[in-house]
Every structure is written in structure tokens, then in C-alpha cells.
Design a protein around this motif. Structure first.
Motif, PDB file in Angstrom:
ATOM      1  N   UNK A  64       0.828  -1.212   0.000  1.00 13.28           N
ATOM      2  CA  UNK A  64       0.000   0.000   0.000  1.00 13.28           C
ATOM      3  C   UNK A  64       0.860   1.259   0.000  1.00 13.28           C
ATOM      4  N   UNK A  65       1.984   1.212   0.726  1.00 14.64           N
ATOM      5  CA  UNK A  65       2.886   2.361   0.739  1.00 14.64           C
ATOM      6  C   UNK A  65       3.451   2.624  -0.655  1.00 14.64           C
ATOM      7  N   UNK A  66       3.753   1.561  -1.390  1.00 16.74           N
ATOM      8  CA  UNK A  66       4.243   1.728  -2.757  1.00 16.74           C
ATOM      9  C   UNK A  66       3.219   2.417  -3.642  1.00 16.74           C
ATOM     10  N   UNK A  67       1.954   2.023  -3.523  1.00 20.45           N
ATOM     11  CA  UNK A  67       0.898   2.676  -4.300  1.00 20.45           C
ATOM     12  C   UNK A  67       0.808   4.166  -3.946  1.00 20.45           C
ATOM     13  N   UNK A  68       0.946   4.465  -2.654  1.00 16.49           N
ATOM     14  CA  UNK A  68       0.890   5.857  -2.217  1.00 16.49           C
ATOM     15  C   UNK A  68       2.050   6.652  -2.808  1.00 16.49           C
ATOM     16  N   UNK A  69       3.245   6.063  -2.824  1.00 14.05           N
ATOM     17  CA  UNK A  69       4.414   6.746  -3.392  1.00 14.05           C
ATOM     18  C   UNK A  69       4.200   7.063  -4.867  1.00 14.05           C
TER      19      UNK A  69
ATOM     20  N   UNK B  68       1.366   7.431  -6.405  1.00  6.82           N
ATOM     21  CA  UNK B  68       0.333   8.458  -6.507  1.00  6.82           C
ATOM     22  C   UNK B  68       0.916   9.845  -6.241  1.00  6.82           C
ATOM     23  N   UNK B  69       1.813   9.941  -5.260  1.00  8.12           N
ATOM     24  CA  UNK B  69       2.429  11.232  -4.945  1.00  8.12           C
ATOM     25  C   UNK B  69       3.313  11.697  -6.108  1.00  8.12           C
ATOM     26  N   UNK B  70       4.070  10.768  -6.694  1.00  8.87           N
ATOM     27  CA  UNK B  70       4.925  11.125  -7.836  1.00  8.87           C
ATOM     28  C   UNK B  70       4.076  11.648  -8.986  1.00  8.87           C
ATOM     29  N   UNK B  71       2.965  10.976  -9.268  1.00  9.45           N
ATOM     30  CA  UNK B  71       2.066  11.433 -10.337  1.00  9.45           C
ATOM     31  C   UNK B  71       1.495  12.807 -10.002  1.00  9.45           C
TER      32      UNK B  71
END
Length: 362
Positions: A290-295, A297-300
Motif C-alpha cells: 500500500x505504501x508503494x501505491x501511495x508513493x 500516486x504522490x509522484x504522479x
């Protein structure tokens, strides 16, 4: 101690924790004496400033960097099995890690001396304390680096990578000849012909190599290497490491197309790993996924901010770079945790079988 791959394994026969601790202290003592003795002809038993050219800070930093290289090599030699073959990859791994420790020592003591100089403006260090302090800096470095070399595992290796990257990039920022570099992009740190640019590019090259080291070892642990998509994970992470090194090899001012291509490719490879990891390595912790998905999303999101003119390119690169390499460090630690849990499960199963056998025998 957590399990580690063969090349990083430190549980050697005849090398107890007490013996390694004694060796670490001995290496530190030798570094103290030699550094203090060399300081005598260097300074001529004269006073010296705290930082800057000809200072105790400069001498201690350079001496500690040399000591770090020697201490790391000595540490890796000490824990080797007699007669064990030395491969080319092991030599390059040791060289890269020794260099990383040396850079951390060099920049760390330089930064500390600069801070102290600002606290003691105009002060000088007397001749005898100069010998003691420079020797002490080298001794601490030797002890820490030797301990690191003899206790190296995935978690520690990931920490070394993170500290090396932070120190290298920060040093380039603080010493850049162009105070307005940040108005262009992060890669502008590597465009000039000064020492700062060389430090920035070399940091990226060595960091890229260290990422490939981490990938090889992290994906060779028994519980990870048998994952259904481990080939994809290993390949994409190696691509991230290689492309990171290429960012340093090809400065943006001389190789604009190549530089931007490898930088973009690094981001694409990272995104692909984060999305596919759930299926490729099912044992990875759910919180890490889940943390990877959040990262991502933040980059995008910061990319959108840049496209709309709200963020500068430097801000986007800093945020993306921090998140990508934080994820890599966390991936290594997660892989080590998975391996540790697998070892605990195996031990529990073995104990259960022993109890069952004992009950059957009774």
C-alpha cells in the motif's frame, strides 16, 4: 541476527561476537596511533584552524576516508573462509561499499568541522589536542566501518546506501559553484566542471551500483528467490540501478536525450515494480504494498503540479527521488523481514516435528 545472503553472511566459524568486537577495537586503536603520528609532519606540531584548507577538519576527514577504505577491506577479509574463492563481483562489491563508507566518513567529518567552526569563530586547535582529535576521528571511523564490514546484512546495506546518497547529494548542493542551480533542475548539479559536479555524478554512479548489489542479495534469499515473479522484480530493480548510474555517466548538458531517457526509464521501471509486486512476490507485507501505491500516486501528483506550473522541475525530481529510494530501502528491509519470518516458521515447524516425534516415542 537476521539471515543474510551468502556474500554478506557473517556467522563464520571461529569468529564470535566477542572476537569481532575485540578486532574492531584493535583496528580503531591502530588507526588512532597512525593518524596521530602522520599528523606530526603534516602540521609540524603547530596550531591549525578547525575547518577549511590546512585545518584539522580537512586532515581528519581525509585521513578517516583512507582509514574507512582499509578498515572495510580488512573487515571483509577477516570474515572470509580460508580457501574461499574470490569472484569478480565480490571484488567490485567490496570496492563500491568501501568507497561509500569512505565518502560518508569524508563528508561527515567535514560537515562536523564546518559546524564547529561556525560555533567557535576565529578559534584554532592547539598542537597536542590536534593530534588527539584527529586520531580520535580516525579511530571512531575505523571502529564503525570495521564493525559494519563484519556485520553487513541487507538492512545495514540499505542504510549505508541511504546515508551515502544523502551525504553525496547534500555535499554537491552546498558546494555548487552556481547558487541558483535549483532554478533549473536537480541534474544541474552535475553540469558544471567543478568538484561539486564530479561529486554529484560520482555519487549517482556508485549509488546505482550499490542498488544492483542490494538487488542481487535481496532477491537471492530462499523465501524471495522462489517467488513466482522474482525474475521481473530483479530485472526491473537492476534497471533502476543501472539507469541511476547512467544519469551520472551522461550529464544533462552534454547528453540531453540519453540523460532524460534513462531518468524517465527509471521512473517507469519503479512504477512497474510497485504495481506488479503484489503478484510477483505475494509474501511481501500488505502495508509495504500500500505504501508503494501511495508513493506512485504522490509522484504522479507532483508531476501534474509541474505540468500546471505550480511546482518547479527541481521540486518534482527531489520528491520523486526521495520516494523512489525510500521505497528501495524499505523493499530491502521488507525482504529481510520476510526472510526472518520464514526462518522463524521453519524453526517452529522443526520444533513441532521434534515434539511430535518425542510424543510418539513415549
Amino acid at each position: 541476527m537476521t539471515s543474510s545472503p551468502a556474500a554478506l553472511h557473517v556467522e563464520r566459524p571461529g569468529r564470535s561476537a566477542t572476537a569481532l568486537e575485540s578486532l574492531s577495537l584493535g583496528v580503531g586503536a591502530v588507526a588512532f596511533v597512525l593518524t596521530a603520528l602522520v599528523a606530526l609532519p603534516v602540521f609540524g606540531f603547530q596550531d591549525a584552524p578547525i575547518s577549511g584548507p590546512g585545518s584539522i577538519g580537512q586532515y581528519a576527514a581525509i585521513a578517516s576516508a583512507v582509514v574507512a577504505v582499509l578498515a572495510f577491506i580488512a573487515g571483509r577479509y577477516v570474515i572470509r573462509e580460508r580457501g574461499e574463492k574470490v569472484t569478480f563481483l565480490e571484488v567490485t562489491d567490496v570496492a563500491a561499499l568501501a568507497f561509500a563508507h569512505a565518502v560518508i566518513a569524508l563528508l561527515g567529518w567535514t560537515l562536523l568541522a564546518d559546524i564547529l567552526e561556525r560555533g567557535f569563530i576565529g578559534a584554532t586547535v592547539f598542537a597536542f589536542p590536534l593530534l588527539i582529535l584527529s586520531g580520535a576521528a580516525a579511530a571512531v571511523t575505523a571502529y564503525v566501518v570495521f564493525f559494519s564490514a563484519t556485520h553487513m546484512d541487507l538492512s545495514l546495506l540499505a542504510t549505508v546506501l541511504a546515508v551515502f546518497l544523502i551525504f553525496g547529494v547534500m555535499a554537491s548542493m552546498l558546494t555548487s559553484s552556481d547558487p541558483k542551480w535549483w532554478e533549473e533542475n536537480l541534474s544541474a548539479l552535475g553540469m558544471t566542471d567543478d568538484l561539486s559536479a564530479m561529486a554529484f555524478n560520482l555519487t549517482l554512479i556508485v549509488a546505482g551500483f550499490m542498488v544492483t548489489i542490494l538487488v542481487r542479495y535481496a532477491t537471492k534469499t530462499p523465501s524471495i528467490r522462489n517467488a513466482p515473479g522474482i525474475v521481473w522484480v530483479r530485472t526491473l530493480l537492476v534497471i533502476v540501478g543501472v539507469f541511476l548510474g547512467c544519469v551520472g555517466v551522461f550529464p544533462v548538458d552534454e547528453f540531453f536525450l540519453v540523460h532524460n531517457s534513462v531518468a524517465t526509464g527509471m521512473a517507469v521501471a519503479f512504477t512497474a515494480i510497485v504495481i506488479g509486486l503484489r503478484w510477483w512476490v505475494p509474501r511481501m507485507p500488505r502495508g509495504f504494498l500500500l505504501l508503494g501505491y501511495l508513493f506512485v500516486a504522490v509522484v504522479v501528483l507532483v508531476g501534474i503540479f509541474f505540468a500546471t506550473g505550480y511546482y518547479t522541475l527541481t521540486a518534482v525530481e527531489l520528491v520523486a527521488g526521495i520516494l523512489v529510494f525510500s521505497w528501495i530501502v524499505l523493499f530491502i528491509r521488507a525482504a529481510a523481514a520476510v526472510e526472518s519470518d520464514a526462518g522463524a516458521d521453519d524453526a517452529a515447524q522443526a520444533a513441532a516435528l521434534d515434539r511430535a516425534a518425542a510424543a510418539a516415542g513415549a
